[in-house]
Design a protein around this motif. Structure first.
Motif, short mmCIF file in Angstrom:
data_model
loop_
_atom_site.label_atom_id
_atom_site.label_comp_id
_atom_site.label_asym_id
_atom_site.label_seq_id
_atom_site.Cartn_x
_atom_site.Cartn_y
_atom_site.Cartn_z
N ARG A 130 0.82 -1.21 0.00
CA ARG A 130 0.00 0.00 0.00
C ARG A 130 0.85 1.26 0.00
NH1 ARG A 130 -5.51 -1.37 3.41
NH2 ARG A 130 -5.89 -3.40 2.42
N ILE A 131 1.76 1.30 -0.98
CA ILE A 131 2.62 2.46 -1.18
C ILE A 131 2.74 2.70 -2.68
CG2 ILE A 131 4.00 2.21 0.93
CD1 ILE A 131 6.08 0.70 -0.70
N VAL A 132 3.34 3.83 -3.07
CA VAL A 132 3.62 4.10 -4.47
C VAL A 132 5.12 4.01 -4.67
CG1 VAL A 132 3.68 6.60 -4.04
CG2 VAL A 132 3.40 5.76 -6.37
N THR A 133 5.51 3.40 -5.80
CA THR A 133 6.93 3.20 -6.10
C THR A 133 7.29 3.94 -7.38
OG1 THR A 133 6.87 0.98 -5.11
CG2 THR A 133 8.73 1.48 -6.54
N TYR A 134 8.43 4.61 -7.38
CA TYR A 134 8.94 5.28 -8.58
C TYR A 134 9.67 4.23 -9.42
CZ TYR A 134 8.12 9.76 -6.24
OH TYR A 134 7.54 10.85 -5.60
N PRO A 155 4.21 7.38 0.67
CA PRO A 155 2.90 6.98 1.18
C PRO A 155 1.79 7.31 0.19
CG PRO A 155 4.12 8.27 2.81
CD PRO A 155 4.85 8.42 1.52
N LEU A 156 0.74 6.53 0.18
CA LEU A 156 -0.38 6.80 -0.71
C LEU A 156 -1.17 8.04 -0.29
CD1 LEU A 156 -1.92 3.26 -1.39
CD2 LEU A 156 -0.41 4.59 -2.87
N PHE A 157 -1.23 8.31 1.00
CA PHE A 157 -2.15 9.33 1.49
C PHE A 157 -1.63 10.75 1.38
CE2 PHE A 157 0.50 8.27 5.12
CZ PHE A 157 0.74 9.50 5.72
N VAL A 158 -0.35 10.92 1.02
CA VAL A 158 0.20 12.27 1.09
C VAL A 158 0.88 12.73 -0.20
CG1 VAL A 158 2.46 11.59 2.01
CG2 VAL A 158 1.50 13.84 2.59
N SER A 159 1.43 11.84 -0.98
CA SER A 159 2.12 12.24 -2.21
C SER A 159 1.12 12.39 -3.35
CB SER A 159 3.17 11.18 -2.59
OG SER A 159 2.54 9.92 -2.81
N ALA A 160 1.48 13.18 -4.36
CA ALA A 160 0.58 13.39 -5.50
C ALA A 160 0.32 12.08 -6.24
CB ALA A 160 1.17 14.42 -6.45
N ALA A 216 4.63 15.65 0.95
CA ALA A 216 5.41 14.41 1.07
C ALA A 216 6.87 14.71 1.39
CB ALA A 216 5.30 13.61 -0.22
N VAL A 217 7.41 15.76 0.77
CA VAL A 217 8.79 16.19 0.99
C VAL A 217 8.79 17.70 1.16
CG1 VAL A 217 11.12 16.31 0.01
CG2 VAL A 217 9.70 14.29 -0.41
N GLU A 218 9.39 18.19 2.21
CA GLU A 218 9.39 19.63 2.47
C GLU A 218 10.12 20.37 1.36
OE1 GLU A 218 10.28 22.72 6.15
OE2 GLU A 218 10.96 20.63 6.27
#
Length: 282
Positions: A130-134, A155-160, A216-218
């Motif tokens: 349950r994550i996104v991979t580049y 994470p799925l819930f925070v990145s575009a 996701a990243v500051e």
């Protein structure tokens, strides 16, 4: 299958097709590819007149190209209409079967990076974790840029890319994921309310893309759009990423670009897995 002249036009003299320089050489190759491109967009096929008008090409020149294509079964002729034949369909499946989804999508990632001058990525949903991979990346050539290596996860819930992939999953899968909360921002550590996340997913489905601004990243921002397969399902997404200030200034343009390129990529790649499976059985 006979190689008769299309019924909407009188036969052209054989010497006309032979003597016309357009019917031979590199230019004719481009014209053949253009014929396949046109026929790929219509199920009912096209007549000689329609092809001539679409390509702005003399009918006699086109006949010189169409006849051998029918003879070798790259095209079939039914009445006065031409359609893709079994030979070109076989070739298409063989080409698709010989390449991975990543390599097939590479051209669209390159186009996204070139047109935006920012970093572009192909991302994939890891349903088990349950994550996104580049899975593919082309970094911006600008001195200050967003950069993350292939294999990185978010994470799925925070990145575009994560949210756009999550938004287009079946409702029961989304609810199952949301039930694993609470979720906390990797930047601020603050809780991400499930109700707000659910509203965000609905908005993403309506707009066709997801935006992440320093979530996701500051200091980094991303815009992502889904890639649909032939069944309308989503397991991959295209992502543009850049420093926050630069992305914020050009956000409307970036959103439009990602949605447009992802739409064309979806139409091109929709049957990639089907072709790959078929190719393995050949």
């Amino acid at each position: 299958m006979t190689q008769s002249t299309a019924s909407d036009e009188p036969p052209a003299p054989a010497e006309a097709a032979i003597s016309d320089p357009v019917s031979s050489g590199p230019r004719s190759l481009v014209r053949v590819l253009s014929i396949f491109g046109l026929l790929a967009k219509t199920e009912e096929g096209m007549t000689l007149t329609e092809l001539s008008q679409a390509l702005n090409s003399p009918k006699s020149s086109l006949l010189g190209l169409l006849r051998p294509l029918v003879g070798t079964k790259y095209l079939v002729q039914s009445g006065n209409r031409y359609q893709p034949g079994p030979a070109i369909l076989q070739l298409s499946m063989s080409l698709m079967a010989g390449h991975s989804y990543t390599s097939l999508a590479r051209g669209f990632v390159q186009e996204l990076a070139s047109q935006s001058n920012e970093s572009a990525y192909l991302t994939a949903l890891d349903r088990q974790h349950r994550i996104v991979t580049y899975i593919d990346a082309i970094e911006s050539k600008q001195a200050v840029r967003y950069a993350v290596g292939v294999g990185a996860v978010r994470p799925l819930f925070v990145s575009a890319a994560g949210r756009v992939l999550l938004a287009y999953q079946p409702p029961e899968w989304i609810e199952s994921f949301l039930s694993t909360g609470p979720f906390h921002s990797p930047v601020s550590g603050e809780a991400v309310e499930v109700s707000r996340l659910r509203e965000d997913l609905q908005r993403i489905r309506g707009e066709g893309c997801a935006v992440s601004l320093s979530e996701a990243v500051e200091g980094a921002a991303g815009v992502a759009a889904p890639l649909f397969d032939a069944m309308g399902q989503v397991s991959h997404a295209l992502l543009l990423a850049a420093p926050l200030d630069r992305m914020t200034k050009s956000l409307p343009k970036m959103r439009e670009l990602v949605i447009e390129v992802a739409g064309r990529a979806s139409r091109t790649l929709a049957n990639a897995r089907t072709y790959q499976a078929a190719g393995q059985r050949l």
